[in-house]
Design a protein around this motif. Structure first.
Motif: not given
Lengths: 322, 344, 659
Positions: C419-431
Motif C-alpha cells: 500500500l505504501e508503494s502505491i500511495l507514497a512511492n508513486s508520483p504524487w499527482y497519480l495519488t
C-alpha cells in the motif's frame, strides 16, 4: 417538613466540608518530624526549590540523580521533570518549569535561548560525549573493512529488512537526540535507508538481537553509555572534520567528540545557594557516570545508586560544595 | 356576539413557517395545497386567516386531524409561537401588542395551558409543579402552597401533593396538569389535546372531570382535540380545521345537521346522530293523515333522550319552542335517525 | 409515496456499477503505480526543510523572540499562563507537591484517600467510595503515589477550568441556534484533531510546563463539555419548556428551574466525559512538561523498560477506573428525579456524618503523623509488577514469536509495504488523481473537491511523502480494525449475552488513554510501523464494535423476522439483511475508526512509526526543524479533515434515499 429535612442533610454535608477545610488549614505537625528526620549533619543552609530536567538515557539519569541527592542533602527542594532533549527543555527553562540540564548534547542549539536570557551555559560536566554509527562486534570480526564508511556500500545488501525499502537498514537515534544520519547517508552516497527509531529501547533491542543471533545491523550509539560494556560493538569511522554546530553539520563529517555541558536558568545561578554551587562545580568522569548508570540499569533505584556513589566519593562531592 | 363581550377574539390570524412568511399572508399562494406551496416558496402556512370569538364561560373546541394546524393555532393564541399576522384580543387587550414583560404577566395571571404530554417538571413534587406559575410570579411559598392545596383538592389529588410526577399514572399526571393550569385562577384556559395520551377509559373520566370543573368554575376554555366525540361532548361550539384553515364552525348540532363540505361530513358520518341532534332538527309539519297526540316535548331535547317519550306516545308529539309548537315527530322519525337513515 | 420509492429501486444497479468502477480504478492505479514506482514522490529528507516549513520555522522563531516583550505575550499569553500556573499549583500543593515551606502537600496520603472516599460517597454510593479508596491506595502501592496525585491534580485543575468555560458556552449553545451554528464546526474540528497536534503550537505560546499542559488539556476537553451541555439543554422535552414559558417564566427562570434540572443527567455525563478526556490528555501532555504518570510512561517508551511503563500504565488505568466509575455512579443516581424515602435519607445523613468524621480524622492524622503523611515505602509492589510484566512480555515474545513477529511481518510485507508503494512511492499527482476519483465515486462531487483541495495543500507544504506514510498506516490500521470490529460488533449486536460479556471490556477500553496501549505493543512488536498500527487498532476497536453492535441491534425486528421466515441461514441473515441494513452504522464506525486510528498512529512516531508523528516529535526537540514539526501537525489536521469529510459525504449519500 420533608423539605426541611433535606435542607438539614445538605447543611450537614456543608458543615462536614467546612470542617474538612478547617482541619486542612491548621498547622501541619508532620513538618516538625519530617525536617528533623533526614540529614541531621547537613548544614541547614538556605536553599530554594529547583526542578532538574530529566532525559531518558541512563547516563543522564545517573548524573541528574547524583546532583539531586547532593542538593537534597544540602536543604534544597528538588523536583524532576521528564522532557525530550533540546528545544522542549529550553522552552521549559524559559517558562521556569525547569532549572537545570545536567548534560546537554544539543550542539549549541541553546544559543537562541541564552540570547533571550532564558538560560546560561555553566561549563563542562566532565563527560565527553561520543556519538557514532556502530555495528555488532561479530561483523567487525567477520568483515574487518566494514568499520570504514567507504566500504559500507559493499555490505549494504546484508542490512536489508522489511522496513528498509530494498536498501540497507540504518537504525537512527530517537527524535530527541542529536542525529545527522540522513546527512551522513546522502553526503557519503550510502545505499542505506535511514529508519528513525523512536526510542533508545528500540536501538538496544536491535543491537542485543544482532549480537545474540549474529544478524547484521548498523545503528546509532554513543558513550558515555555502559551498554557497550555489555554488548561489544565496533564504531564505523566516517571522514572526520570540524563539527561545531549540529544544525549546520554537512554530513561529510562524522559525529564529533562533544564535551557535554551544563545549562541552568539565571534564577538558579543568581541564587548563590547550595544549588548554585553544586551546579557550578559538578564535574565527574565518564567512568563515574558509567558506574552509577550500570547500577541503575541492573535494577537499583536511581536514588540508591546515586547515594552509593556519593558515599564512596565523599571528597569529590565535598569539592562541589565549595 | 360582539368583540366587547368576548373573552377571546381572534381576527385573521396567520402562522407561516419558512422564508419571508409575511409574503404568504393573504396571497393567493396560501390557498395552494401544502406540498405545492412548499415546492414553490419553501413555506408552510400552518394557520391561515383564522378568526373566531369565544364568549366568557364558553368551551370552544378546535378540532382537526394531525397536521391541520390546531396545535400551532393554540400556541399562537398565547404567543408561544409568534403569529405571522393577525390579532388576538383577550378581554379587550390585544396580546399581540404586549411587550415581553406584559406577556409574561399575562401568562402568569390571565391564561394558562394544559399540554398533551402533560409538561410536568419531573424534578419537582406535585405541589411545586402546581405552584410553579405562582412561584415564578414571586408569590411567597406559604401562599402559593396554600393555593396549590386548594386546587389539589379541587382536582382530586389529595394525598399526592408530595409525590413526584413519575410516581403517578398518566391520568393522575394530567390532573396535576389541570391543577397547575387552575392554580393561577386564569381567565382563559387553553387545553392542547390534554387527554389524547391517555387510555380510553381514563380519557372518559377526565372528560367528565373537565365538565365538572367547568360547571363549578365556569372558566372560559379553548380545547384542542382530534377526537370528534370528545369535541361533541365538551364543546359549546366547535371549529373544524383542515390544512390550516377553519372549514366550519358552529354548535355540535349545526355541524352534524349541516356539514359545510364533504370533509366535515366524512368526519361526522360515524357519529350517532341521535346522541347529538335535538328533536328540533327532525320536527316536521303534521301530515294530513296524522292526528296530534297532544303530548309535547321541548325542542332542545336530544333525540336519544326523547325516544322513550315519543315511542310511548303512539302518535305525533309536538315539538315546543318558546311556547309554540314548531312541528311534530313520531316514532318513525326517531327510528330513522337512530337507524342511520339518510338525513337531508 | 409513489414518487419517492423510485430512486430506492434504482439504487441496486447503481451500486453494482459503482463497485465495478472502483475495482477498475484500483487496478489501473496499481498498474500505473508499478510503472512509475519511485518517481515524483516528493520525499523530503528528515533534516531538510521545505520552503513552507522553513517559513513556518521563521514564524515560530519570531514568535519565540517576542516572548519577553511582545504585546500579545505581555498582555495576553503570559497573564493566562501565570493564572493557570497559579491555579494548577494550588491544587497540586493540596494533594501532590510540598505546600509552601512544608515538606508535604496540604493533605498527606491518608488525608487524600479519606477525602476521596468521602467525596465519592457523597456523590455516589458506599460501594463506589470503597472502590475509589482501594484504587487510589493501589496507585500508592505501585510506588507511584506522588505521580498519581500529580496526575489527579492536573486532571482536576484542567476539568475545573474546562467546565468553568465549557458549561456556560454549552448552555448558550443549547439555548441559541446562532451560537450553536458558530461553535459546531469548531467542535467538529476539535473532535477529529489528534491530541499530538495541539502540543507544539500551544508550547510555542505558553512555553513548557504545567500551565501549557493544562491549557492543552483544556483545548481538548472544553469541546466535550460544550457539546454535551448543549446536547443536554436541547434534549429537554419540549412540553415542560413550553409549559414553563406558558406560565410566564423569564428566560433565566426557565433555565434555572426547568432546563438545567432536567438536563442535569446529560450534563453530568458531559462532566464524566470531560474528566476522562482530561485524564487521557494529561498523560500525553507529559511531552510538554505535565507532571504525573505521563513521565514514567514516556520514560518507558523512550528508554527504560516495558515494566516501569507498564506499572505507570496500570496506575493510569486505576485512576481512570476510579474517576469513570464514581462519575458514572453520579449519573445513575440521576436516573430518577424521585429522592429516596424519608428513612433512607435519614440513614444516609447519618452515614454522611460518620464518613465526614472519618475523613476529618484521616486528614488530621495525615497532617500530624508521618506514617499518614508519606505513603509507606514498605508497601511497594511496583518493582514486582514491573518484573512480572517484563517477564510476561519476554515470555510472549520468545515463545509466541510466530504470533508477534509473524503477525508483524505478515501485515508489514503483505499489506503495509504494497500500500505504501502505491500511495507514497508513486508520483504524487497519480495519488491525488486517484484519491479524488475514488472520493468522487464514493462521496460525490463535493467530497472530491474537498479531497483534491486538501491533498494539494499537503503537497504545497512539502510534507507530501510523510503525509502519505501516515495515511498508509491509518488505512491499514482502519482496515484491520474494521475486520475485527465488524465481527465483534455483529456478535454483540446479535447476542445479548455477548453484549453483556464484552460491554465492560469495551467501556474500560474507551476510558484508557491511547498512550497506555503503546507500552505493551512496544513490548510485543518492538519499534516498528506495525507497533503504531497495532496500537491504533487496539485503541479504536471499542468504539467501532459499539457502533456496529448498536447498528445491528437497531435493524428493525420485522425485517429480521421476514428474512428468517423465508428460510435464510444465519450467514445469509447477517450478510444479506443485517449488515446492509446497518450500512449507515458501518460507515459511521469506519469514520470514527479512522479518526481514532489517526490519533494513535501519529503518536506511533514515538515507537518507530515514522511519518508525520515522528516529525512532530522531532520538531519539538530540534529547533531548526521546529517549523517542520508544526507543519507536520497541520498536515495531520488536513488528513483528518479529508478522511472525515469523505466519510461524512458517504454517510449523507447513503442515508439520503431512505425515505
Amino acid at each position: 417538613m420533608v423539605r426541611n429535612k433535606r435542607v438539614g442533610a445538605k447543611a450537614s454535608v456543608l458543615a462536614a466540608a467546612a470542617a474538612l477545610l478547617l482541619t486542612a488549614c491548621g498547622g501541619a505537625g508532620v513538618d516538625a518530624e519530617a525536617s528533623a528526620a533526614p540529614s541531621g549533619d547537613a548544614a541547614l543552609a538556605e536553599c530554594g526549590s529547583y526542578a532538574i530536567a530529566m532525559h531518558a538515557w541512563v547516563g543522564y539519569t545517573a548524573s541528574a540523580q547524583v546532583i539531586t541527592e547532593v542538593a537534597k542533602a544540602n536543604g534544597c527542594d528538588i523536583s524532576q521533570v521528564t522532557l525530550a532533549e533540546a528545544g522542549v527543555t529550553y522552552d521549559a527553562m524559559e517558562s521556569g518549569s525547569v532549572d537545570l540540564v545536567v548534560e546537554d548534547w544539543g550542539g549549541g542549539r541553546w544559543q537562541e535561548w541564552a540570547d533571550r536570557g532564558a538560560l546560561v551555559e555553566v561549563g563542562d560536566n566532565g563527560n565527553v560525549g561520543i556519538i557514532g554509527m556502530y555495528v555488532p562486534q561479530w561483523m567487525a570480526d567477520k568483515y574487518p573493512d566494514i568499520t570504514d564508511s567507504a566500504n559500507l556500500n559493499k555490505y549494504a545488501e546484508l542490512f536489508v529488512t522489511d522496513e528498509s525499502k530494498g536498501k540497507g537498514a540504518w537504525y537512527e537515534g530517537p527524535p530527541g537526540y542529536t542525529t545527522i544520519g540522513e546527512k551522513l547517508v546522502s553526503a557519503n552516497n550510502l545505499n542505506f535507508t535511514v529508519l528513525p527509531q523512536g526510542t533508545e529501547a528500540a536501538l538496544i533491542d536491535v543491537f542485543t538481537k544482532a549480537a545474540e543471533n549474529e544478524t547484521p545491523a548498523i545503528g546509532y550509539w554513543w558513550t558515555p553509555q555502559n551498554f557497550l560494556a555489555k554488548v561489544p560493538m565496533a564504531r564505523v569511522n566516517f571522514p572526520t572534520n570540524d563539527w561545531t554546530d549540529a544544525a549546520e553539520a554537512s554530513g561529510l563529517t562524522d559525529y564529533p567528540e562533544l564535551p557535554l555541558i551544563k545549562l541552568a536558568t539565571p534564577k538558579a545561578m543568581d541564587a548563590n545557594d547550595a544549588f548554585t554551587k553544586i551546579v557550578k562545580n559538578f564535574k565527574w568522569t565518564n567512568d563515574d557516570q558509567n558506574a552509577v548508570a550500570a547500577d541503575i540499569e541492573s535494577g537499583t533505584d536511581p536514588a540508591v545508586a546515586a547515594q552509593k556513589w556519593i558515599d564512596a566519593n565523599a571528597d569529590t562531592v565535598a569539592g562541589w560544595l565549595k | 356576539m360582539s368583540n366587547n363581550s368576548s373573552a377571546i377574539s381572534v381576527k385573521n390570524l396567520w402562522q407561516v413557517f419558512g422564508p419571508n412568511p409575511e409574503k404568504i399572508v393573504d396571497s393567493p399562494d396560501a390557498r395552494l395545497p401544502r406540498a405545492e406551496l412548499r415546492e414553490k416558496t419553501g413555506n408552510t402556512a400552518a394557520v391561515q386567516d383564522v378568526s373566531f370569538d369565544v364568549a366568557p364561560g364558553e368551551v370552544f373546541v378546535v378540532m382537526g386531524l394531525s397536521g391541520s394546524g390546531k396545535s400551532t393555532l393554540v400556541r399562537c393564541l398565547t404567543r408561544l409561537i409568534e403569529p405571522t399576522a393577525g390579532s388576538v384580543v383577550l378581554n379587550g387587550e390585544n396580546i399581540m401588542e404586549a411587550n415581553a414583560a406584559r406577556l409574561r404577566e399575562l401568562r402568569r395571571t390571565k391564561f394558562s395551558m394544559v399540554f398533551q404530554n402533560f409538561g410536568l417538571l419531573p424534578h419537582r413534587k406535585v405541589i411545586d409543579n402546581i405552584a410553579f406559575a405562582l412561584e415564578v410570579n414571586g408569590v411567597s411559598k406559604e401562599k402559593r402552597h396554600a393555593r396549590a392545596n386548594e386546587v389539589i383538592e379541587l382536582v382530586g389529588l389529595q394525598g399526592f401533593a408530595y409525590a413526584y410526577p413519575e410516581q403517578l399514572s398518566g391520568g393522575m399526571q394530567q390532573r396535576v396538569g389541570l391543577a397547575r393550569a387552575l392554580a393561577v385562577d386564569p381567565e382563559v384556559m387553553f387545553l392542547d389535546e390534554p387527554f389524547s395520551a391517555l387510555d380510553p377509559l381514563i380519557r372518559r373520566d377526565m372528560q367528565t372531570e373537565v365538565i365538572r370543573l367547568h360547571e363549578e368554575l365556569g372558566k372560559t376554555m379553548v380545547f384542542i382535540t382530534h377526537d370528534l366525540s370528545e369535541a361533541l361532548k365538551l364543546g359549546d361550539r366547535i371549529a373544524i380545521m383542515r390544512d390550516g384553515a377553519v372549514v366550519q364552525m358552529g354548535t355540535a348540532e349545526e355541524l352534524i345537521a349541516n356539514p359545510a363540505d364533504a370533509y366535515v361530513e366524512d368526519f361526522t358520518r360515524d357519529v350517532p346522530k341521535s346522541h347529538v341532534l335535538t328533536v328540533r332538527t327532525i320536527a316536521r309539519p303534521l301530515a294530513d293523515s296524522e292526528t296530534a297526540t297532544g303530548r309535547t316535548i321541548p325542542a332542545d331535547t336530544i333525540i336519544r333522550d326523547a325516544t322513550a317519550a315519543v315511542l310511548d306516545a303512539n302518535g305525533p308529539v309536538g315539538v315546543v319552542e318558546g311556547g309554540n309548537i314548531i312541528g311534530y315527530i313520531k316514532s318513525r322519525d326517531i327510528l330513522q335517525v337512530v337507524g342511520g337513515g339518510t338525513h337531508a | 409515496m409513489s414518487v419517492r420509492t423510485e430512486p430506492a429501486i434504482k439504487i441496486a444497479p447503481k451500486s453494482i456499477r459503482r463497485s465495478w468502477l472502483l475495482g477498475g480504478l484500483l487496478i489501473i492505479w496499481v498498474a500505473v503505480a508499478q510503472i512509475l514506482q519511485g518517481k515524483a514522490t516528493l520525499e523530503l529528507a528528515v533534516p531538510e526543510n521545505s520552503k513552507f516549513t522553513a517559513w513556518a520555522g521563521e514564524v515560530a522563531d519570531s514568535i519565540r523572540d517576542n516572548r519577553n516583550d511582545g504585546l500579545a505575550f505581555k498582555y495576553f499569553f503570559n497573564p493566562i499562563r501565570e493564572f493557570v500556573d497559579g491555579f494548577v499549583n494550588i491544587i497540586r500543593e493540596f494533594i501532590a507537591i510540598p505546600n509552601g515551606s512544608s515538606s508535604i502537600p496540604v493533605l498527606g496520603w491518608l488525608g487524600v484517600i479519606s477525602l476521596i472516599g468521602f467525596v465519592v460517597f457523597a456523590v455516589s454510593n458506599v460501594r463506589m467510595a470503597f472502590a475509589a479508596v482501594a484504587l487510589t491506595f493501589a496507585c500508592g502501592a505501585l510506588g507511584l503515589w506522588t505521580d498519581s496525585m500529580d496526575t489527579l491534580a492536573m486532571t482536576f485543575a484542567a476539568v475545573i477550568l474546562s467546565l468553568a468555560i465549557g458549561i456556560p458556552v454549552g448552555i448558550w449553545a443549547g439555548l441559541s441556534d446562532r451560537v450553536l451554528k458558530v461553535v459546531t464546526p469548531i467542535l467538529d474540528l476539535a473532535q477529529i484533531l489528534p491530541t499530538l497536534v495541539y502540543l507544539a503550537p500551544l508550547a510555542l505560546f505558553f512555553l513548557i510546563g504545567p500551565a501549557s499542559a493544562t491549557i492543552a488539556t483544556m483545548v481538548y476537553s472544553i469541546p466535550i463539555a460544550v457539546r454535551l451541555t448543549a446536547f443536554g439543554i436541547r434534549g429537554v422535552p419540549t412540553s415542560p419548556v413550553e409549559a414553563g414559558t406558558s406560565m410566564g417564566t423569564t428566560k433565566r427562570q426557565l433555565l434555572r428551574k426547568v432546563q438545567l434540572p432536567m438536563s442535569s443527567r446529560t450534563i453530568i455525563m458531559g462532566i464524566n466525559q470531560t474528566v476522562m478526556a482530561a485524564l487521557s490528555f494529561v498523560v500525553i501532555a507529559a511531552l510538554i512538561g505535565a507532571p504525573g504518570l505521563g513521565k514514567p510512561v514516556i520514560d518507558a517508551l523512550i528508554i527504560r523498560n516495558v515494566g516501569d511503563g507498564f506499572v505507570a500504565g496500570i496506575a493510569v488505568v486505576l485512576i481512570a477506573i476510579m474517576l469513570d466509575r464514581s462519575t458514572s455512579a453520579a449519573i445513575t443516581k440521576k436516573d430518577t428525579f424521585v429522592p429516596p424515602s424519608e428513612a433512607d435519607r435519614k440513614r444516609r445523613k447519618l452515614a454522611l456524618i460518620t464518613a465526614g468524621i472519618a475523613a476529618i480524622v484521616g486528614i488530621v492524622l495525615s497532617r500530624q503523623m508521618a506514617w499518614a503523611a508519606f505513603f509507606p515505602k514498605q508497601i511497594d509492589i511496583g518493582s514486582q509488577v514491573a518484573n512480572a510484566s517484563d517477564s510476561a512480555v519476554t515470555w510472549v515474545t520468545e515463545n509466541m514469536e510466530l504470533l508477534t513477529a509473524g503477525l508483524s511481518k505478515a501485515v508489514t510485507v503483505g499489506v503495509l509495504n504494497p500500500l505504501e508503494s502505491i500511495l507514497a512511492n508513486s508520483p504524487w499527482y497519480l495519488t491525488i488523481a486517484m484519491i479524488t476519483l475514488i472520493s468522487l465515486i464514493l462521496g460525490g462531487i463535493r467530497s472530491a473537491i474537498v479531497s483534491a483541495t486538501l491533498l494539494i495543500a499537503v503537497v504545497a507544504t512539502g510534507l507530501w511523502y510523510d503525509t502519505m506514510i501516515t495515511f498508509t498506516q491509518t488505512i491499514v490500521a482502519t482496515m484491520l480494525t474494521m475486520l475485527v470490529g465488524v465481527v465483534l460488533g455483529v456478535w454483540i449486536g446479535r447476542s445479548v449475552r455477548a453484549e453483556r460479556a464484552l460491554r465492560p471490556i469495551l467501556d474500560a477500553g474507551q476510558t484508557l488513554p491511547a498512550f497506555v496501549y503503546l507500552i505493551p505493543m512496544l513490548g510485543f512488536f518492538g519499534p516498528s510501523r506495525f507497533t503504531a498500527i497495532a496500537t491504533g487498532i487496539l485503541y479504536s476497536i471499542p468504539i467501532v464494535v459499539k457502533i456496529v453492535g448498536q447498528g445491528i441491534r437497531e435493524v428493525p425486528v420485522n425485517m429480521v423476522e421476514a428474512a428468517t421466515s423465508t428460510g435464510s441461514t444465519k450467514w445469509q441473515l447477517i450478510t444479506k439483511v443485517q449488515l446492509p441494513a446497518a450500512k449507515k452504522s458501518l460507515l459511521l464506525a469506519t469514520n470514527q475508526g479512522l479518526i481514532f486510528v489517526l490519533a494513535v498512529v501519529v503518536i506511533g512516531g514515538l515507537v518507530g512509526g515514522g511519518g508525520l508523528g515522528y516529525l512532530v516529535l522531532l520538531g519539538s526537540s530540534k529547533p531548526e526543524l521546529q517549523g517542520k514539526g508544526l507543519v507536520a501537525g497541520f498536515c495531520i489536521l488536513l488528513l483528518g479533515v479529508m478522511i472525515d469529510r469523505i466519510a461524512q459525504y458517504m454517510v449523507a449519500r447513503n442515508s439520503a434515499p431512505k425515505h
